[in-house]
Structure formats: C-alpha cells, structure tokens
Motif scaffolding. Structure first.
Motif, short mmCIF file in Angstrom:
data_model
loop_
_atom_site.label_atom_id
_atom_site.label_comp_id
_atom_site.label_asym_id
_atom_site.label_seq_id
_atom_site.Cartn_x
_atom_site.Cartn_y
_atom_site.Cartn_z
N GLY A 136 2.07 -36.17 -7.31
CA GLY A 136 2.23 -37.65 -7.80
C GLY A 136 1.34 -37.73 -8.82
N GLN A 137 0.63 -36.77 -9.42
CA GLN A 137 -0.37 -36.79 -10.66
C GLN A 137 0.58 -36.33 -11.58
OE1 GLN A 137 -4.31 -35.13 -10.25
NE2 GLN A 137 -4.33 -35.57 -7.97
N THR A 138 0.00 -36.67 -13.14
CA THR A 138 0.59 -36.29 -14.10
C THR A 138 -0.35 -35.50 -14.92
OG1 THR A 138 0.22 -38.12 -15.41
CG2 THR A 138 2.67 -38.19 -14.43
N VAL A 139 0.23 -34.62 -15.57
CA VAL A 139 -0.73 -33.75 -16.79
C VAL A 139 0.05 -33.89 -18.05
CG1 VAL A 139 -1.49 -32.18 -14.96
CG2 VAL A 139 0.71 -31.52 -16.17
N THR A 140 -0.92 -33.69 -18.97
CA THR A 140 -0.45 -33.72 -20.32
C THR A 140 -0.38 -32.23 -21.04
OG1 THR A 140 -1.11 -35.78 -20.82
CG2 THR A 140 -0.71 -34.75 -22.59
N HIS A 168 1.68 -24.53 -14.51
CA HIS A 168 0.17 -25.01 -14.84
C HIS A 168 -0.45 -24.58 -13.68
CE1 HIS A 168 -2.20 -28.44 -15.35
NE2 HIS A 168 -2.10 -28.86 -14.33
N HIS A 169 -1.84 -24.46 -14.05
CA HIS A 169 -2.87 -23.97 -13.11
C HIS A 169 -3.59 -25.33 -12.81
CE1 HIS A 169 -1.43 -20.23 -14.38
NE2 HIS A 169 -1.95 -19.65 -12.97
N HIS A 170 -3.48 -26.03 -11.57
CA HIS A 170 -4.23 -27.26 -11.53
C HIS A 170 -5.51 -26.96 -10.87
CE1 HIS A 170 -4.77 -31.42 -10.75
NE2 HIS A 170 -5.33 -31.29 -9.51
N ALA A 187 -11.72 -21.28 -8.06
CA ALA A 187 -11.60 -20.78 -6.95
C ALA A 187 -10.40 -21.34 -5.94
CB ALA A 187 -12.63 -20.35 -6.16
N HIS A 188 -10.01 -22.66 -5.99
CA HIS A 188 -9.39 -23.23 -5.22
C HIS A 188 -8.04 -23.81 -5.94
CE1 HIS A 188 -12.89 -23.27 -2.64
NE2 HIS A 188 -11.93 -22.83 -1.87
N ALA A 189 -7.70 -23.29 -7.41
CA ALA A 189 -6.56 -23.87 -8.26
C ALA A 189 -5.57 -23.44 -7.53
CB ALA A 189 -6.83 -22.93 -9.61
N GLU A 190 -4.53 -24.42 -7.84
CA GLU A 190 -2.89 -24.41 -7.44
C GLU A 190 -2.18 -24.10 -8.32
OE1 GLU A 190 -2.72 -28.06 -5.32
OE2 GLU A 190 -3.04 -27.10 -3.45
N ILE A 191 -1.01 -23.49 -8.38
CA ILE A 191 -0.20 -23.00 -9.56
C ILE A 191 1.11 -23.97 -9.22
CG2 ILE A 191 1.44 -21.37 -10.14
CD1 ILE A 191 -0.57 -19.10 -9.28
N TYR A 192 1.69 -24.57 -10.23
CA TYR A 192 2.76 -25.23 -10.36
C TYR A 192 4.05 -24.69 -11.18
CZ TYR A 192 0.41 -28.91 -7.60
OH TYR A 192 -0.14 -29.69 -6.71
N TRP A 241 4.73 -27.24 -7.05
CA TRP A 241 3.92 -26.74 -6.58
C TRP A 241 4.30 -25.21 -6.03
CZ3 TRP A 241 2.71 -25.56 -0.88
CH2 TRP A 241 1.20 -25.10 -0.87
N THR A 242 3.76 -24.10 -5.77
CA THR A 242 4.15 -23.01 -5.46
C THR A 242 3.12 -22.41 -4.65
OG1 THR A 242 3.53 -21.97 -7.56
CG2 THR A 242 5.60 -22.27 -7.19
N GLY A 243 1.77 -22.59 -4.70
CA GLY A 243 0.86 -22.28 -3.83
C GLY A 243 -0.59 -22.04 -4.60
N PRO A 244 -1.57 -21.71 -3.63
CA PRO A 244 -2.87 -21.31 -4.09
C PRO A 244 -2.93 -20.25 -5.44
CG PRO A 244 -2.58 -20.53 -2.07
CD PRO A 244 -1.28 -21.07 -2.37
N ALA A 245 -3.78 -20.18 -6.21
CA ALA A 245 -3.81 -18.93 -7.22
C ALA A 245 -4.79 -18.07 -6.80
CB ALA A 245 -4.22 -19.70 -8.54
N MET A 246 -4.71 -17.30 -5.68
CA MET A 246 -5.67 -16.71 -5.10
C MET A 246 -5.59 -15.07 -5.75
SD MET A 246 -5.65 -16.84 -1.11
CE MET A 246 -5.29 -18.23 -0.18
#
Length: 68
Positions: free
Chosen positions: A16-20, A33-35, A42-47, A63-68
């Motif tokens: 629900g958030q937006t990014v520019t 986008h790496h949120h 260490a807990h970034a998420e990949i979109y 969202w596709t999952g964590p960026a481990m």
C-alpha cells in the motif's frame, strides 16, 4: 515526459505504500525496487515491476520476497 513517477508497492510489509523512482530515457521505471524497512538492509524486500493494466502505462511493484 516526467522524469520520475510514484509507484504502488503490492504485498510484503510495505503493501500500500508508494515509492518515487526515476524513469529511464525510454520512460520506464527500474525493473526492481529494493525496499529497506526498519530492519535495515539485512531485511530488505524485493519488488518487481509489472503493469497494473495491460492497456496502459500504469505500473506497480509486486513483492517477490526477502533479499537474502
């Protein structure tokens, strides 16, 4: 043409958030986008970018999952 655009994040903790983001010379946003949330890098998420509607240039990041 605009040099940046706001894109909705769908799924994950940032749902629900937006990014520019900046558009490339062809008018397209980055493919991913790496949120980075409160947990830091260490807990970034990949979109990943997708069209919200096939007939338009409306985009969203899914969202596709964590960026481990």
């Amino acid at each position: 043409m605009a040099s940046s655009v706001q894109i909705l994040l769908v799924g994950g903790t940032a749902d629900g958030q937006t990014v520019t983001v900046e558009l490339d010379p062809n008018g397209r946003p980055p493919l991913t986008h790496h949120h980075i949330g409160s947990g830091g890098l260490a807990h970034a998420e990949i979109y990943e970018l997708e069209n919200a509607r096939e007939e338009s240039r409306d985009w969203r990041y899914r969202w596709t999952g964590p960026a481990m």
